[in-house]
Design an enzyme around this catalytic site. Structure first.
Site, PDB file in Angstrom:
ATOM      1  N   SER A   1       0.819  -1.215   0.000  1.00 39.60           N
ATOM      2  CA  SER A   1       0.000   0.000   0.000  1.00 39.60           C
ATOM      3  C   SER A   1       0.852   1.265   0.000  1.00 39.60           C
ATOM      4  O   SER A   1       2.025   1.256   0.388  1.00 39.60           O
ATOM      5  CB  SER A   1      -0.915   0.018   1.230  1.00 39.60           C
ATOM      6  OG  SER A   1      -1.620  -1.188   1.340  1.00 39.60           O
TER       7      SER A   1
HETATM    8  N1  SAH Z   1      -0.781  -4.989   4.070  1.00 44.70           N
HETATM    9  C1  SAH Z   1      -0.035  -5.280   2.869  1.00 44.70           C
HETATM   10  C2  SAH Z   1      -0.749  -4.875   1.588  1.00 44.70           C
HETATM   11  C3  SAH Z   1      -2.010  -5.572   1.396  1.00 44.70           C
HETATM   12  S1  SAH Z   1      -2.455  -5.987  -0.252  1.00 44.70           S
HETATM   13  C4  SAH Z   1       1.347  -4.678   2.906  1.00 44.70           C
HETATM   14  O1  SAH Z   1       1.677  -3.969   3.875  1.00 44.70           O
HETATM   15  O2  SAH Z   1       2.115  -4.936   1.984  1.00 44.70           O
HETATM   16  C5  SAH Z   1      -3.816  -7.029   0.185  1.00 44.70           C
HETATM   17  C6  SAH Z   1      -3.411  -8.430   0.544  1.00 44.70           C
HETATM   18  O3  SAH Z   1      -4.573  -9.076   1.055  1.00 44.70           O
HETATM   19  C7  SAH Z   1      -2.954  -9.265  -0.647  1.00 44.70           C
HETATM   20  O4  SAH Z   1      -1.695  -9.804  -0.392  1.00 44.70           O
HETATM   21  C8  SAH Z   1      -4.023 -10.358  -0.746  1.00 44.70           C
HETATM   22  O5  SAH Z   1      -3.520 -11.601  -1.182  1.00 44.70           O
HETATM   23  C9  SAH Z   1      -4.505 -10.433   0.701  1.00 44.70           C
HETATM   24  N2  SAH Z   1      -5.849 -11.026   0.870  1.00 44.70           N
HETATM   25  C10 SAH Z   1      -6.923 -10.922   0.049  1.00 44.70           C
HETATM   26  N3  SAH Z   1      -7.969 -11.600   0.572  1.00 44.70           N
HETATM   27  C11 SAH Z   1      -7.556 -12.131   1.745  1.00 44.70           C
HETATM   28  C12 SAH Z   1      -8.182 -12.932   2.738  1.00 44.70           C
HETATM   29  N4  SAH Z   1      -9.451 -13.316   2.639  1.00 44.70           N
HETATM   30  N5  SAH Z   1      -7.451 -13.295   3.812  1.00 44.70           N
HETATM   31  C13 SAH Z   1      -6.153 -12.911   3.949  1.00 44.70           C
HETATM   32  N6  SAH Z   1      -5.499 -12.157   3.034  1.00 44.70           N
HETATM   33  C14 SAH Z   1      -6.181 -11.762   1.960  1.00 44.70           C
END
Ligand code: SAH
Length: 207
Positions: A58
């Site tokens: 992000s």
């Molecule tokens: N917090 C992260 C960025 C998040 S991007 C950072 O600091 O880099 C969103 C992430 O959520 C992705 O990696 C995606 O695979 C994950 N995601 C999506 N659905 C999810 C779920 N149901 N449970 C856990 N992770 C999930």
């Protein structure tokens, strides 16, 4: 001025982020350790950057606004849904006692683990699974943060939030989402709009 300090300066000047603990955490965690080799030079551009599996780390301003809304305390136990690169969890690790972060995609769970280990961070547990159902094993949590766009808050998450707890989540479909801060007071959930942001979609049962 190095790009990291100019970001901090910008947040201070605009009054967006002024909390010293938050700014110190931002200084302490090296974002370049959480981005791909080819983006290291751009680690302090204020943008989301591609990681693996079509996901993104992000934008720094977005991360800081979410962390600020969580009103973190050194004693907090925090649940994050969407570990991604592990960067947000690394910042959380400096501001709370213990962090559980769930990641749906196995290669990303491994990526987050590797990045966190390379920073010597020990109070973050990375779990591979569907975070939509929370993490009952370690519940209840003082704070919960979702870093993927969800249509609505999965009900289990409110159940796993402590009384007085705070939950931050971007709600909406693909495109732009509304970010809300939820507070659980006397068992009732109140919500406040933080602004409009853009996230990759939540997968799994509640996506
Ligand atoms: N917090 C992260 C960025 C998040 S991007 C950072 O600091 O880099 C969103 C992430 O959520 C992705 O990696 C995606 O695979 C994950 N995601 C999506 N659905 C999810 C779920 N149901 N449970 C856990 N992770 C999930």
């Amino acid at each position: 001025m190095p790009p990291k300090e100019s970001l901090i300066d910008h947040w201070r000047a605009t009054g967006r982020i002024t909390d010293k603990r938050l700014l110190d955490a931002f200084r302490a965690v090296l974002r370049e350790k959480f981005v791909l080799q080819e983006y290291k030079e751009r680690a302090y551009d204020d943008v989301a950057l591609p990681i693996i599996e079509g996901q993104t780390i992000s934008q720094p301003t977005t991360v800081m606004i979410m962390l600020q809304a969580l009103e973190l305390k050194k004693t907090d136990v925090v649940l994050e849904i969407g570990a991604g690169s592990g960067y947000n969890a690394a910042l959380l690790s400096k501001l709370a006692k213990k962090v559980y972060t769930i990641e749906f995609l196995k290669p990303l769970a491994d990526f987050a683990k590797k990045n966190l280990a390379s920073c010597g961070i020990k109070n973050v547990v990375v779990i591979h699974g569907d975070g939509g159902t929370g993490y009952p094993k370690a519940a209840p949590f003082d704070k919960i943060i979702i870093t993927a766009a969800c249509p609505s808050v999965p009900p289990q998450l409110f159940e796993q939030l402590k009384e007085g707890g705070i939950h931050v989540a971007p709600l909406g479909q693909t495109g732009v989402q509304e970010m809300f801060t939820f507070k659980k007071i006397k068992g009732t959930i109140s919500r406040e709009l933080l602004g409009l942001f853009q996230f990759v979609p939540l997968r799994g049962e509640y996506g």
